[in-house]
Design an enzyme around this catalytic site. Structure first.
Site, PDB file in Angstrom:
ATOM      1  N   ARG A 207      33.070  46.870  50.090  1.00 26.95           N
ATOM      2  CA  ARG A 207      33.855  45.823  50.753  1.00 26.95           C
ATOM      3  C   ARG A 207      33.426  45.711  52.210  1.00 26.95           C
ATOM      4  O   ARG A 207      33.139  46.723  52.850  1.00 26.95           O
ATOM      5  CB  ARG A 207      35.359  46.147  50.691  1.00 26.95           C
ATOM      6  CG  ARG A 207      35.996  45.861  49.359  1.00 26.95           C
ATOM      7  CD  ARG A 207      37.485  46.083  49.391  1.00 26.95           C
ATOM      8  NE  ARG A 207      37.830  47.481  49.629  1.00 26.95           N
ATOM      9  CZ  ARG A 207      38.158  48.007  50.788  1.00 26.95           C
ATOM     10  NH1 ARG A 207      38.259  47.253  51.866  1.00 26.95           N
ATOM     11  NH2 ARG A 207      38.446  49.290  50.894  1.00 26.95           N
TER      12      ARG A 207
ATOM     13  N   TYR B  46      29.737  42.046  45.400  1.00 27.44           N
ATOM     14  CA  TYR B  46      30.400  43.347  45.239  1.00 27.44           C
ATOM     15  C   TYR B  46      31.859  43.167  44.783  1.00 27.44           C
ATOM     16  O   TYR B  46      32.579  42.302  45.303  1.00 27.44           O
ATOM     17  CB  TYR B  46      30.348  44.154  46.558  1.00 27.44           C
ATOM     18  CG  TYR B  46      31.209  45.386  46.428  1.00 27.44           C
ATOM     19  CD1 TYR B  46      30.766  46.458  45.654  1.00 27.44           C
ATOM     20  CD2 TYR B  46      32.487  45.441  46.965  1.00 27.44           C
ATOM     21  CE1 TYR B  46      31.580  47.557  45.441  1.00 27.44           C
ATOM     22  CE2 TYR B  46      33.306  46.536  46.767  1.00 27.44           C
ATOM     23  CZ  TYR B  46      32.845  47.596  45.997  1.00 27.44           C
ATOM     24  OH  TYR B  46      33.658  48.660  45.772  1.00 27.44           O
TER      25      TYR B  46
ATOM     26  N   LYS C 164      41.517  42.538  45.047  1.00 28.79           N
ATOM     27  CA  LYS C 164      42.031  42.725  46.412  1.00 28.79           C
ATOM     28  C   LYS C 164      42.497  41.404  47.017  1.00 28.79           C
ATOM     29  O   LYS C 164      43.504  41.348  47.723  1.00 28.79           O
ATOM     30  CB  LYS C 164      40.950  43.357  47.292  1.00 28.79           C
ATOM     31  CG  LYS C 164      40.413  44.669  46.767  1.00 28.79           C
ATOM     32  CD  LYS C 164      41.492  45.705  46.621  1.00 28.79           C
ATOM     33  CE  LYS C 164      40.938  47.034  46.179  1.00 28.79           C
ATOM     34  NZ  LYS C 164      41.991  48.044  46.007  1.00 28.79           N
TER      35      LYS C 164
ATOM     36  N   HIS D 156      49.156  48.618  47.150  1.00 29.45           N
ATOM     37  CA  HIS D 156      47.913  49.291  46.769  1.00 29.45           C
ATOM     38  C   HIS D 156      48.288  50.656  46.184  1.00 29.45           C
ATOM     39  O   HIS D 156      48.113  51.688  46.832  1.00 29.45           O
ATOM     40  CB  HIS D 156      47.048  49.445  48.034  1.00 29.45           C
ATOM     41  CG  HIS D 156      45.647  49.892  47.793  1.00 29.45           C
ATOM     42  ND1 HIS D 156      44.891  50.492  48.764  1.00 29.45           N
ATOM     43  CD2 HIS D 156      44.836  49.817  46.702  1.00 29.45           C
ATOM     44  CE1 HIS D 156      43.687  50.770  48.293  1.00 29.45           C
ATOM     45  NE2 HIS D 156      43.631  50.371  47.037  1.00 29.45           N
TER      46      HIS D 156
ATOM     47  N   SER E 259      41.455  53.748  49.794  1.00 30.65           N
ATOM     48  CA  SER E 259      40.361  53.594  48.837  1.00 30.65           C
ATOM     49  C   SER E 259      39.540  54.885  48.734  1.00 30.65           C
ATOM     50  O   SER E 259      39.256  55.526  49.748  1.00 30.65           O
ATOM     51  CB  SER E 259      39.446  52.463  49.295  1.00 30.65           C
ATOM     52  OG  SER E 259      40.219  51.305  49.493  1.00 30.65           O
TER      53      SER E 259
ATOM     54  N   CYS F   4      40.285  57.823  47.534  1.00 28.78           N
ATOM     55  CA  CYS F   4      40.985  59.083  47.830  1.00 28.78           C
ATOM     56  C   CYS F   4      41.632  59.656  46.569  1.00 28.78           C
ATOM     57  O   CYS F   4      42.555  60.472  46.663  1.00 28.78           O
ATOM     58  CB  CYS F   4      42.042  58.892  48.907  1.00 28.78           C
ATOM     59  SG  CYS F   4      41.344  58.664  50.547  1.00 28.78           S
TER      60      CYS F   4
ATOM     61  N   ASP G 243      45.442  51.241  40.631  1.00 29.46           N
ATOM     62  CA  ASP G 243      45.081  50.714  41.956  1.00 29.46           C
ATOM     63  C   ASP G 243      46.126  49.793  42.582  1.00 29.46           C
ATOM     64  O   ASP G 243      46.270  49.788  43.791  1.00 29.46           O
ATOM     65  CB  ASP G 243      43.736  49.965  41.856  1.00 29.46           C
ATOM     66  CG  ASP G 243      43.088  49.707  43.214  1.00 29.46           C
ATOM     67  OD1 ASP G 243      43.101  50.612  44.060  1.00 29.46           O
ATOM     68  OD2 ASP G 243      42.567  48.598  43.421  1.00 29.46           O
TER      69      ASP G 243
ATOM     70  N   ARG H 183      30.158  52.294  41.066  1.00 28.72           N
ATOM     71  CA  ARG H 183      31.420  52.110  40.340  1.00 28.72           C
ATOM     72  C   ARG H 183      31.223  52.032  38.831  1.00 28.72           C
ATOM     73  O   ARG H 183      30.149  51.643  38.359  1.00 28.72           O
ATOM     74  CB  ARG H 183      32.073  50.789  40.785  1.00 28.72           C
ATOM     75  CG  ARG H 183      32.410  50.708  42.275  1.00 28.72           C
ATOM     76  CD  ARG H 183      33.659  51.453  42.582  1.00 28.72           C
ATOM     77  NE  ARG H 183      34.002  51.434  43.989  1.00 28.72           N
ATOM     78  CZ  ARG H 183      35.250  51.315  44.440  1.00 28.72           C
ATOM     79  NH1 ARG H 183      36.271  51.195  43.620  1.00 28.72           N
ATOM     80  NH2 ARG H 183      35.504  51.372  45.736  1.00 28.72           N
TER      81      ARG H 183
END
Ligand code: OXD
Ligand code: MN
Length: 586
Positions: free
Chosen positions: A67, A195, A204, A224, A246, A248, A273, A364
């Site tokens: 991002r 992406y 998002k 989130h 993000s 974590c 998420d 990812r």
């Protein structure tokens, strides 16, 4: 008569001038056609059909791997509405500048119209989005991440109640990359990136930035957060939501194989998420997962850290920017030992010291949620699941104890609003720098965060049974620099303490920052850990917290007079509680 959707598609086609327009129905046949086409043009590389049937590797442009927060804009009418933590551009300027890039951007390309539902198809809390894109990879990814195609068109009918999102790869030049949100119009424009977080607009852009704005207007919450259910030995399931920045460990926590499974504690996944939450008729916050797949960070994922996802990834999954073994399997750092000889890296190069890691640190996997063995039987419950606890956390090498409970809703909002974490590779920029990330929403809140804190405070007054608020830190390190807590499946021990706090059973010690587990209250049976380490994990060091308060004051200062006074009061009270325990230095 054209419908509002048809009109918008015509308008977008006039602007971007595609060679053809394809309306996506979400069918298997359509997906097969797209996959065929992407294999022919090199967008997809097939993986080993025996070990990974219907799985593909995608390599993105090397400048387009995460991002890009610096080119993400909230284009509200006033700058004040976007607030000091968002980049802002006036709507007219954004339409002019970014519109210029969209003009003719799809010449010679196919424009895909991708209707999708965020949330279970039959849920009253779900919402419809439509993404227009010139990327077939985006179409294939949206098919996993949302309920895509006719299911959305059928629900939409001729209504204008959908969030339009226009996306083009443009020329992929980072100088001409913009992710723009027009919250008053509920419109998204994204150009110059393929992406996930920039290009899969349901995630998002819609489910957090636009939805957070809608949620404030309509009295609900778009967060989130993962959603999990903790089953106890009687079979009763208690649902909790957790917000971590993000990369974590939200996915790993949500999909955990519990270390206490043999004593009856099991974790069920509802989402990994994003949570959309409304107050239910029973007075509980009811959460749905708006997504249908997991878009997780690959490096570090293995059969110990997340066995459930490793099993789920065996079919129908996409891998982006991972390495490739000679036998056609995906490979990343931390999956299992060293790469097999002949592995090539995410850029298709041989593995040499100069060519760097096999997988990009933000590589990812994209996998349908229903493929996970741990998926909750209630993950598509149209009413959502009742949330009993909110858990906040981040990476803090020093400061924060393993777990503590806030003193109540208002203090909980303060704890969440002052969260901080060391940055990761999920966004471009330096890694490992401590930054404040309130509610893990810093990059995702679609409006002024001072107003967002106000919304949180106000919601507390409306929820008859508000969730209890906790903070965790799996990442505390000892003097030798090593992690003190084993993490992953062992984190269930912390969830068990949280559950027992909710049930009024677990003992706690009051500290200035909140309540930490009493020495014997954490279930440590079967874990090889020294009591001294546990004490170190739970320690609250008042002098460190006093320094933290200075940094929080600076952060709050950004919001000036917009900061809700309740947060200032919480800050003062914490300061006073710390002053009472800190022995003044001579
Ligand atoms: C994500 C992120 O991809 O937070 O979920 O960056
Ligand atoms: Mn995320």
């Amino acid at each position: 008569m054209s419908t509002p959707l048809e009109k918008w598609v015509e308008e977008a086609a006039r602007m971007t001038a595609p060679a053809r327009i394809v309306w996506c129905d979400g069918s298997d046949a359509e997906n097969a056609r797209l996959v065929e086409q992407m294999m022919a043009d090199g967008t997809f590389l097939p993986l080993n059909p025996r070990t990974h049937p219907d799985c593909y590797l995608h390599r993105s442009d090397p400048s387009d791997v995460a991002r890009t927060e610096q080119v993400t804009f909230i284009c509200s009418r006033t700058q004040a509405a976007a607030g000091p933590t968002n980049n802002w551009m006036a709507p007219a300027e954004a339409k002019e500048r970014i519109g210029g890039l969209f003009r003719g951007a799809m010449k010679g390309r196919t424009m895909y119209v991708v209707p999708y539902v965020m949330g279970p198809a039959a849920s009253p809390s779900s919402k419809i989005g439509v993404e227009i894109t010139d990327s077939a990879y985006v179409v294939a990814s949206m098919r996993i991440m949302a309920r895509m195609g006719n299911v959305a068109l059928d629900r939409l009918g001729s209504s204008e109640d959908f969030v339009p999102g226009l996306h083009s790869l443009g020329d992929l030049n980072p100088q001409r990359r913009f992710i723009a949100h027009f919250p008053e119009e509920k419109l998204i424009w994204s150009i110059g990136s393929g992406y996930g977080g920039n290009a899969l607009l349901g995630k998002k852009c819609f489910a957090l930035r636009i939805a957070s704005w809608m949620a404030r207007e309509q009295g609900w919450m778009a967060e989130h957060m993962l959603i999990l259910g903790l089953e106890d030995p009687t079979g009763h399931v208690t649902y909790m939501s957790a917000a971590f920045p993000s990369a974590c460990g939200k996915t790993n926590l949500a999909m955990m194989v519990s270390a206490l499974e043999s004593s009856g504690y099991r974790v069920w996944t509802v989402g990994d998420d994003i949570a959309w939450m409304r107050i239910g008729s029973d007075g509980y916050l009811r959460a749905i997962n708006p997504e249908a797949g997991f878009f997780g960070v690959a490096p570090g994922t293995n059969s110990k850290t997340n066995p459930n996802v490793m099993d789920a990834l065996g079919c129908n999954s996409l891998f982006t920017n991972v390495g490739l073994t000679p036998s056609g399997e995906p490979w990343w750092e931390g999956i299992n030992g060293t790469p097999p000889a002949g592995t090539i890296n995410w850029r298709g190069q041989s593995m040499t010291a100069e060519n760097g890691p096999a997988a990009h640190p933000n590589s990812r996997y994209t996998v349908p949620a229903r493929q996970a063995a741990c998926i909750s039987p209630r993950w598509e419950d149209p009413e959502g699941v009742p949330i009993s606890a909110f858990i906040f956390g981040g990476r803090r090498a020093r400061l924060a104890p393993l777990v503590y409970e806030s003193r109540g809703w208002q203090h909980g909002v303060y704890v969440a609003a002052t969260m901080a974490s060391e940055t990761t590779a999920a966004a471009t920029g330096a890694v490992g720098v401590t930054r404040r990330d309130p509610m893990a929403m810093l990059p995702f809140c679609g409006y002024n965060m001072a107003g967002y804190f106000g919304h949180w405070l106000a919601m507390g007054g409306k929820i008859a049974h508000p969730p209890r608020v906790f903070h965790v830190n799996w990442f505390r390190r000892g003097a030798d620099g090593k992690f003190l807590w084993p993490g992953y499946g062992q984190n269930v021990r912390v969830l068990k303490w949280i559950l027992e706090r909710i049930e009024g059973k677990a003992a706690a010690v009051e500290t200035p920052i909140g309540f930490v587990p009493a020495p014997q209250a954490l279930e440590l049976e079967g874990l090889d850990i020294r009591m001294q380490t546990v004490e170190e994990l739970l320690r609250v060091e008042p002098t460190d917290w006093t320094a933290e308060l200075d940094s929080i004051r600076d952060f709050f200062g950004k919001f000036g007079g917009d900061l809700p006074p309740a947060l200032g009061q919480e800050h003062e009270q914490l300061q006073q509680r710390l002053n009472r325990v800190v022995i003044p230095q001579k």
